[in-house]
Every structure is written in structure tokens, then in C-alpha cells.
Design a protein around this motif. Sequence first.
Motif, PDB file in Angstrom:
ATOM      1  N   SER A  41       0.843  -1.195   0.000  1.00 46.64           N
ATOM      2  CA  SER A  41       0.000   0.000   0.000  1.00 46.64           C
ATOM      3  C   SER A  41       0.879   1.246   0.000  1.00 46.64           C
ATOM      4  O   SER A  41       2.110   1.159  -0.088  1.00 46.64           O
ATOM      5  CB  SER A  41      -0.879   0.011   1.266  1.00 46.64           C
ATOM      6  N   SER A  42       0.239   2.387   0.144  1.00 49.31           N
ATOM      7  CA  SER A  42       0.969   3.656   0.245  1.00 49.31           C
ATOM      8  C   SER A  42       1.927   3.658   1.432  1.00 49.31           C
ATOM      9  O   SER A  42       2.907   4.416   1.453  1.00 49.31           O
ATOM     10  CB  SER A  42      -0.033   4.808   0.387  1.00 49.31           C
ATOM     11  N   TYR A  43       1.680   2.804   2.413  1.00 47.43           N
ATOM     12  CA  TYR A  43       2.527   2.696   3.615  1.00 47.43           C
ATOM     13  C   TYR A  43       3.978   2.372   3.266  1.00 47.43           C
ATOM     14  O   TYR A  43       4.885   2.655   4.051  1.00 47.43           O
ATOM     15  CB  TYR A  43       1.933   1.612   4.519  1.00 47.43           C
ATOM     16  N   ASP A  44       4.218   1.807   2.075  1.00 45.72           N
ATOM     17  CA  ASP A  44       5.592   1.523   1.633  1.00 45.72           C
ATOM     18  C   ASP A  44       6.478   2.768   1.716  1.00 45.72           C
ATOM     19  O   ASP A  44       7.703   2.654   1.775  1.00 45.72           O
ATOM     20  CB  ASP A  44       5.610   1.048   0.170  1.00 45.72           C
ATOM     21  N   ASN A 174      11.413 -12.746   1.778  1.00 46.24           N
ATOM     22  CA  ASN A 174      12.267 -13.367   0.765  1.00 46.24           C
ATOM     23  C   ASN A 174      12.592 -12.464  -0.419  1.00 46.24           C
ATOM     24  O   ASN A 174      13.484 -12.775  -1.200  1.00 46.24           O
ATOM     25  CB  ASN A 174      11.635 -14.670   0.254  1.00 46.24           C
ATOM     26  N   VAL A 175      11.866 -11.361  -0.584  1.00 43.68           N
ATOM     27  CA  VAL A 175      12.189 -10.452  -1.691  1.00 43.68           C
ATOM     28  C   VAL A 175      13.086  -9.294  -1.240  1.00 43.68           C
ATOM     29  O   VAL A 175      13.419  -8.421  -2.032  1.00 43.68           O
ATOM     30  CB  VAL A 175      10.925  -9.923  -2.416  1.00 43.68           C
ATOM     31  N   TYR A 176      13.477  -9.306   0.017  1.00 45.12           N
ATOM     32  CA  TYR A 176      14.483  -8.368   0.520  1.00 45.12           C
ATOM     33  C   TYR A 176      15.873  -8.952   0.260  1.00 45.12           C
ATOM     34  O   TYR A 176      16.048 -10.175   0.259  1.00 45.12           O
ATOM     35  CB  TYR A 176      14.326  -8.150   2.014  1.00 45.12           C
ATOM     36  N   PHE A 268      11.758  -4.012  -2.385  1.00 43.97           N
ATOM     37  CA  PHE A 268      11.134  -2.823  -1.792  1.00 43.97           C
ATOM     38  C   PHE A 268      12.210  -1.839  -1.330  1.00 43.97           C
ATOM     39  O   PHE A 268      12.427  -1.660  -0.130  1.00 43.97           O
ATOM     40  CB  PHE A 268      10.240  -3.217  -0.608  1.00 43.97           C
ATOM     41  N   PRO A 269      12.886  -1.175  -2.263  1.00 39.09           N
ATOM     42  CA  PRO A 269      14.028  -0.328  -1.882  1.00 39.09           C
ATOM     43  C   PRO A 269      13.656   0.826  -0.965  1.00 39.09           C
ATOM     44  O   PRO A 269      14.455   1.230  -0.121  1.00 39.09           O
ATOM     45  CB  PRO A 269      14.561   0.184  -3.233  1.00 39.09           C
TER      46      PRO A 269
END
Length: 283
Positions: A41-44, A174-176, A268-269
Amino acid sequence: MTAEDWKQKGKFINVFGNTVFVIDEGNTEETLVILHGYPTSSYDYYKVLPALAKKYRVIIHDHLGFGFSDKPQEYSYSLIEQADVALQLWKQLGLTKVTLLAHDYGTSVCTEILARHNRKQIDLQIDNLILCNGSMHIELSQLRTIQKLLKSKLTGKWVAKLTNYSIFKKNLRNVYFDKTQATEAELKEIWLQLEYNNGRKVIHLLSNYINERYFFWHRWIGALKETQIPTKIVWAKNDPVAVFAIAQLLATEIPNNKLLPLENTGHFPMLENPYEWLELVLV
């Protein structure tokens, strides 16, 4: 920052009969609109918003089906419709001139907007474009098993029902690149927003965006090849899904672009490596 704190920062706006959650911060002359990724969400952007708001008026909304926005069960959740909602929201906010930043799922909403922009079908001036880690070239994407299951008409609904916090946490972590950056506290806040408004009941519908990326490939990749908007490709190099090869290919296709790689960072940089990401976005 908790999800509730983030909710208190925003407001709710009715767009085409649905309620959309919107963050609107900063009061400078330049406006930055942001299209967030999946399944978040926008919280990223909670870590980077203060710095972005010093340069821009920043507007980030939760797409329908995400975060604190409405999650109707009788809805197609097409990326075409998400573009409709974004454009109408910006129109209702009186925006006529923007910089557009898109990440992940948001990059395909962005390419639909670009297709319309190229044909002069929308009354919006886009001065600059910033693309971050999105699998627009879906043929190069390394989809996770859960994504493949969720996008399937046969398995999607059942996988969504069985998905719980443990499965979600494992897949997101796992995508970090640096798994320690995906803290338990942060992951719980992201999960709370996914569950908000019975979100699990629509997550398999949201996942159809992957199929649309194949179906509209020529329209959306074509839009990138045609655009004359100055573009920054800000890409985390260690993304296991939207791999760096996608960024390299985009850099050969988009006419007026600059490729800015981000080392030692995953999908998610803006959450994993916010300060270095900001340096590239604001440069």
C-alpha cells in the motif's frame, strides 16, 4: 510508524462510488504522484515521505483492493480500472502538472496512463517519470510460487483463503536482499493493512494483473517506447522478482532515460534502503 498512525495522516476521497485512501503532504509548487506496489500500500513510503515532501507536494493513494481503500468483492480489479481511478482522483485534487513515480504493480498502472498520455487522451502534464522495480517485461520476471498460484483461476481463491500471516511474512521477507531489514513489527503493520476491509477475499482478484501484463504487453511496452517524458529508472539490483535485466532492457527502449542502479537492495528499496533510494530519486 504503525498502520493506524499512517491512516491518521491521510484522508478518504470518493472516486467513482468507492472510497480511496489518500496521503497528501507537502505544499511546494511541484507535485509528485506515486503508484504503489503489490500486495502492499501507500505505507511503503512512510520512511521516505518526510524527505520527499520537502521537495514536492506528495500524493500517494491506496489502489482499490489495497491498504485502507475499499475492497469490493464484485469488481474486476483490472489495471485499466486502477488507471481510471488514479486519473480521476488526481483530477478531483485539481492536478494538472506532475512528476509520476511508480513501483512494482504501480508501473503497469503507469504504463496504461502513458499509453493514454501518448495519444493525448488525458489532460495531465507529466514532466518527469520515475520507474522502480516493476516487472513490465513480464517475460523476464521471476515470479514467486505464491504469485503463480494466486493468479490462477483454478487455485487463486483457495490459496487466498489459506494465506496467513506466516506465509505472507515468509514471502515478503524473501524479496528483501537484507532480510533483517524486514522487521517483525513492520511486516505486521503491512499485514494488518492487507487484511483491512476483508482484504484476503480479493487478493486473488488483484493477482490477475500478472495475466494482464501478458495480454497488454504490446500496448504497455509500446507506451514506454513512444514516450518523450524524461525518465529515471531507479532499480534495486538484487530484486529476485523484478530482476535487474528488466531495467537494463528498459534502458534500451525508453527514448530519454537514465538508469540509476541501487546496490545490495531487494524488491522494496524504499523500505529496505530508504536513504540511498531517496538520493537517486531526488538527484
